[in-house]
Design a protein around this motif. Structure first.
Motif, short mmCIF file in Angstrom:
data_model
loop_
_atom_site.label_atom_id
_atom_site.label_comp_id
_atom_site.label_asym_id
_atom_site.label_seq_id
_atom_site.Cartn_x
_atom_site.Cartn_y
_atom_site.Cartn_z
N ASP A 12 -23.53 57.18 18.23
CA ASP A 12 -23.39 57.85 16.94
C ASP A 12 -23.42 59.35 17.19
N LEU A 13 -22.26 60.01 17.03
CA LEU A 13 -22.16 61.44 17.36
C LEU A 13 -22.91 62.29 16.36
N ILE A 14 -22.90 61.92 15.09
CA ILE A 14 -23.56 62.74 14.07
C ILE A 14 -25.07 62.68 14.23
N ARG A 15 -25.59 61.47 14.42
CA ARG A 15 -27.04 61.32 14.62
C ARG A 15 -27.47 61.52 16.05
N GLU A 16 -26.48 61.55 16.97
CA GLU A 16 -26.73 61.75 18.41
C GLU A 16 -27.73 60.72 18.94
N GLU A 17 -27.39 59.45 18.76
CA GLU A 17 -28.24 58.37 19.25
C GLU A 17 -27.36 57.22 19.72
N ASN A 18 -27.87 56.48 20.70
CA ASN A 18 -27.16 55.33 21.23
C ASN A 18 -27.36 54.13 20.33
N LEU A 19 -26.32 53.30 20.24
CA LEU A 19 -26.38 52.07 19.45
C LEU A 19 -26.54 50.88 20.38
N THR A 20 -27.43 49.98 20.01
CA THR A 20 -27.72 48.82 20.86
C THR A 20 -26.61 47.79 20.73
N GLY A 21 -26.56 46.89 21.70
CA GLY A 21 -25.54 45.84 21.72
C GLY A 21 -25.80 44.77 20.67
N SER A 22 -24.74 44.11 20.26
CA SER A 22 -24.83 43.04 19.27
C SER A 22 -23.57 42.20 19.38
N SER A 23 -23.46 41.18 18.55
CA SER A 23 -22.30 40.29 18.60
C SER A 23 -21.89 39.91 17.18
N LEU A 24 -20.60 39.61 17.03
CA LEU A 24 -20.04 39.20 15.75
C LEU A 24 -19.07 38.05 15.98
N SER A 25 -18.90 37.23 14.97
CA SER A 25 -17.92 36.17 15.04
C SER A 25 -16.51 36.78 15.02
N ALA A 26 -15.64 36.26 15.87
CA ALA A 26 -14.28 36.79 15.93
C ALA A 26 -13.54 36.56 14.62
N LYS A 27 -13.91 35.54 13.84
CA LYS A 27 -13.24 35.29 12.57
C LYS A 27 -13.57 36.37 11.55
N SER A 28 -14.77 36.94 11.61
CA SER A 28 -15.15 37.97 10.65
C SER A 28 -14.44 39.29 10.90
N VAL A 29 -13.94 39.50 12.10
CA VAL A 29 -13.15 40.71 12.44
C VAL A 29 -11.82 40.23 13.04
N SER A 30 -11.07 39.51 12.23
CA SER A 30 -9.87 38.85 12.74
C SER A 30 -8.81 39.84 13.20
N LEU A 31 -8.66 40.97 12.50
CA LEU A 31 -7.65 41.96 12.92
C LEU A 31 -7.99 42.54 14.28
N ILE A 32 -9.25 42.90 14.48
CA ILE A 32 -9.66 43.46 15.77
C ILE A 32 -9.54 42.41 16.87
N SER A 33 -9.94 41.18 16.58
CA SER A 33 -9.85 40.12 17.58
C SER A 33 -8.40 39.87 17.97
N THR A 34 -7.51 39.84 16.98
CA THR A 34 -6.09 39.61 17.29
C THR A 34 -5.50 40.77 18.08
N ALA A 35 -5.84 42.00 17.69
CA ALA A 35 -5.33 43.17 18.42
C ALA A 35 -5.83 43.19 19.85
N LEU A 36 -7.08 42.80 20.06
CA LEU A 36 -7.62 42.79 21.42
C LEU A 36 -6.99 41.69 22.25
N THR A 37 -6.79 40.52 21.65
CA THR A 37 -6.19 39.41 22.40
C THR A 37 -4.73 39.70 22.75
N ARG A 38 -4.01 40.32 21.81
CA ARG A 38 -2.60 40.62 22.04
C ARG A 38 -2.38 41.97 22.72
N ARG A 39 -3.47 42.69 23.01
CA ARG A 39 -3.40 43.97 23.72
C ARG A 39 -2.58 44.99 22.94
#
Length: 830
Positions: free
Chosen positions: A334-361
């Motif tokens: 986070d550039l504004i707060r100048e702090e690191n964000l911890t890792g996490s996970s999400l279902s690929a269905k909830s971010v379908s556009l990002i998942s499709t773009a990543l899979t199709r490069r």
């Protein structure tokens, strides 16, 4: 012309008949009748040739203008919504052009307009309305909605085919207006408009008000057509007037999303983060990434650097969907707060556009006004009020497979991402591909290392269990031996008593006591009586004790067999876990002797512990002290035997070293430093390496010299204080007429070695009073092995020490020559 003359005559006649009314009233009636006539003429003009061509031209030009604006927007911002908009407008324009061409052909009399055009015109109206609702309500890809739209379109085409079949069978005797297919089409159109309006009110995409107004005009036209009496003919003038009114609203579709030239305010952003910068510190950060080895720190450094370089409020690094169909957010910044964000996970269905773009490069940009569930999911996951604009670029490996993805958000500044930002981020992604591959490889190797360590710990535990079982069997054998000795003594005493009974003819204690001579002492008689009563359960059955003795001996034999089997299992396990070189006959015999020495020592140790446990009697203070000294000496002898066995094994392996023709000192130094660098870096020690540019190949065993360098570096690391310095130097010694040598020197800052301990430094027992020699580390006991390794390869080793400063270990090794297996090289110390 004739129709206009007729209407004019009618108006004049009406005017004459209204002479009885007042002048204002006559004018109002005439104006109203004139307006009705004009509206009727206009509706007739829109439904008959060639006036209906004007209607088709107006609709076609509205769609074409919107399509041109969409293409211009697409070239500027490359939004995925723009691509969908171009597809929808292209389909809509194709439909209008087909209807326009058919109307022109019918005007020329080439086809029967009454037979062909009415069903086609109604189907084109419904399908066009469906496409318009799809473009307004679903601006981003949504699989379920897209599938429903295409399904409804196919149903419309199917209805058109059925309607054409029915209409061709009716002939030219009836009008299409007011027929049952016309009524069903109007009901379906009104239903589509109502559903589209509800979706707009719920989703509220950008500029949704224009879309709602467009659907309102369309709804008014279709309701008016159903409410009014059906006009004669095949077309509805009311519907065509409504279409000419709401089609220009299509020009608002391309204006829904911001262009790259629009200025977007950036509130609450520090001055140093307001625009991208080419600060040299960024280049230094990228160079720092290549030297990092921990995956977590590499990930944090990447997101921090990219957020700073592209002025992104938030930068996230994510991985492709795994076997559980989840996308992992490894880290972020986070550039504004100048702090690191911890890792996490999400279902690929909830971010379908990002998942499709990543899979199709493929890259992806979404504006803040997007109705995509991806932005809402990201905002909820990151605890943001709004996600802002989004920019995503995949990181692709050399074999065109996705490695990771870089995601930029602007929830605070609301900065819109341009195509230049996308190009710059794509360049960064290309540069990061190799680094991320190395990071993933490090993580994979770390997992393998952990698994190997677990297997090693399991093997150690198994070895310890076998060793414990072996010791238990040894102890049981010792107890059995003791019991056998006791039983043997008892049997001998019993045999002596029975033999004495046979000679004297006395078989009972009373007989023995009755015939005892007067000169014998009473204590001897009492001793014999107690021995008979205590040792023989039945004096008439002497074979009883023999059976007990035989059983005891069988138990001893069984325990010895179990001990032998345990020894064999233990030896097999050690051979399975070790990778030792074969040994020659002499060293094999020495090792066997050492193994044989362990057995009596184990017996001594076992008996000592048994006596100290006071199982056979209470020990006095002096007796316990002597036994404890025996135990300490036995343990010391065991340690010496183990040390002797280890050194013997080292010597056996030394005999197998071969002096290859090309030992590369550069590679050996690099490998030794790589294995020792982690421990050196942990103490923040500076390692200074000074190796000559051109060094010849060594005539030495590579594995042996590498072990020498590692052990000396470990020794230097142990004695050098934190933030100190270790020096490793290598140079060529010797001239043109002498055999060449390479001098390797490793210096530390350990305070030096006292002169009185130097003679003991390279001996097998290089310890002073059981402790390491001052100035040497925990590996001081290995220096004797170092000396054997060096001398076995034809080299020499010595040490120079300065009190209160440090020590320098020098190694002189011969270089490889063309006739390296010929005469021995000259002594380097001569």
């Amino acid at each position: 012309q004739s129709r206009c003359d007729t209407n004019l005559v009618i108006l004049i006649g009406i005017n004459v008949s209204l002479t009885s009314f007042s002048m204002p009233m006559r004018h109002a009636i005439i104006v109203e009748m004139a307006m009705d006539t004009f509206l009727q003429e206009l509706l007739t003009l829109l439904t008959q040739s060639p006036g209906n061509l004007t209607y088709h031209v107006v609709l076609s030009f509205s769609v074409a203008g919107s399509l041109q604006a969409s293409l211009s927007q697409w070239r500027n911002n490359q939004f995925p919504q723009g691509r969908r908009l171009i597809i929808g407008l292209s389909l809509l324009l194709a439909i209008r052009l087909v209807i326009f061409v058919l109307a022109g052909i019918a005007w020329q009399g080439l086809v029967n307009e009454h037979i062909l055009l009415p069903p086609v015109d109604r189907a084109a109206t419904l399908i066009s309305l469906l496409i318009i609702i799809w473009m307004w309500c679903i601006p981003e890809p949504l699989r379920l909605a897209d599938a429903a739209t295409w399904l409804l379109g196919l149903l419309g085409l199917t209805g058109l085919a059925l309607n054409l079949v029915w209409w061709l069978g009716q002939g030219s005797g009836i009008d299409y207006n007011g027929s049952w297919p016309d009524f069903i089409g109007e009901v379906v159109a009104i239903s589509l408009i109502v559903i589209g309006g509800v979706i707009l009110l719920v989703r509220k995409p950008n500029s949704w008000g224009y879309g709602l107004g467009m659907l309102g005009i369309a709804l008014a036209g279709h309701v008016a057509y159903l409410a009014l009496p059906a006009p004669e003919g095949d077309y509805s003038g009311v519907l065509r007037m409504a279409q000419m009114a709401y089609y220009p609203f299509l020009f608002a579709l391309p204006q829904r999303f911001p262009t790259s030239t629009q200025q977007v305010p950036i509130p609450a952003v520090p001055a140093e983060h307001k625009r991208p910068t080419s600060d040299p510190k960024l280049l230094e950060s990228f160079l720092y990434l290549s030297s990092e080895s921990e995956p977590d720190r590499i990930c944090q450094a990447i997101t921090r650097t990219l957020a700073t370089a592209l002025v992104a409020d938030i930068c996230l690094l994510l991985t492709p969907p795994n076997e559980h169909n989840e996308i992992n957010f490894q880290c972020g910044f986070d550039l504004i707060r100048e702090e690191n964000l911890t890792g996490s996970s999400l279902s690929a269905k909830s971010v379908s556009l990002i998942s499709t773009a990543l899979t199709r490069r493929l890259p992806l940009r979404l504006p803040a006004s997007s109705t995509s569930t991806d932005l809402r999911t990201l905002a909820s996951h990151l605890h943001l009020e709004r996600p802002g604009h989004m920019l995503f670029v995949p990181v692709v490996s050399a074999d065109d497979s996705p490695i990771a993805g870089l995601l930029l958000l602007s929830p605070y500044s609301n900065r819109a991402w341009t195509s230049e930002d996308q190009t710059q981020l794509s360049r960064f992604a290309t540069a990061m591909a190799q680094l991320l591959q190395r990071t993933q490889m490090l993580a994979y190797l770390q997992i393998e290392l952990n698994q190997t360590q677990e297997k090693l710990e399991s093997a150690k535990a198994k070895a310890k269990a076998l060793q414990s079982e072996n010791e238990d069997l040894h102890y049981q054998v010792q107890i059995a031996n003791e019991q056998g000795e006791k039983n043997l003594l008892r049997a001998e005493s019993l045999a002596a008593i029975i033999a004495n009974q046979g000679e004297t003819g006395l078989t009972t204690p009373d007989q023995i006591a009755g015939v005892a001579p007067k000169g014998s002492t009473e204590t001897e008689v009492s001793r014999l009586q107690s021995l008979l009563h205590a040792q023989t359960p039945d004096a008439h059955e002497p074979t009883y004790m023999e059976g007990e003795l035989r059983l005891a001996l069988e138990e001893v034999a069984r325990l010895k067999s179990a001990l032998s089997e345990a020894d064999q299992r233990h030896l097999a396990f050690i051979n399975e876990q070790s990778d030792r070189l074969p040994i020659n006959d002499k060293n094999d015999e020495i090792a066997n002797i050492i193994q044989e020495m362990r057995q009596p020592m184990s017996s001594v140790s076992g008996y000592t512990d048994f006596i100290l446990s006071e199982s056979i009697g209470i020990l006095g203070a002096l007796q316990r002290k002597f036994m404890e000294r025996i135990k300490i000496s036995t343990e010391r002898m065991s340690q010496l035997v183990n040390e002797l066995l280890r050194l013997t094994t080292v010597e056996m392996n030394l005999g197998k070293f071969t002096a290859t023709g090309g030992a590369d000192l550069y590679a050996l130094v690099e490998s030794a430093i790589a294995e020792s660098m982690e421990a050196i870096r942990a103490k923040e020690i500076n390692l200074r390496v000074d190796v000559a540019e051109k060094l010849p190949l060594l005539r030495a065993d590579e594995h042996a010299i590498k072990q020498v360098l590692i052990k000396l570096l470990e020794n230097a690391k142990d004695v050098t204080p934190a933030k100190g310095e270790i020096t490793l130097q290598a140079s060529v010694q010797g001239g043109d007429h002498r055999q060449g040598y390479v001098l390797i020197q490793i210096s530390d800052q350990g305070g030096g070695i006292p002169p009185e301990y130097v003679p003991l430094l390279f001996t097998r027992f290089s310890q002073a009073n059981g402790k390491s020699i001052p100035g040497t580390g925990g590996a001081s006991s290995q220096l004797s092995i170092v000396k054997m390794l060096v001398e076995n390869n034809g080299g020499r080793i010595w040490v120079d020490s300065q009190p209160n400063k440090g020590s320098t270990f020098s190694i002189l090794l011969p270089v490889a020559s063309e006739n390296m297996f010929g005469d021995e090289p000259e002594d380097p110390l001569a």
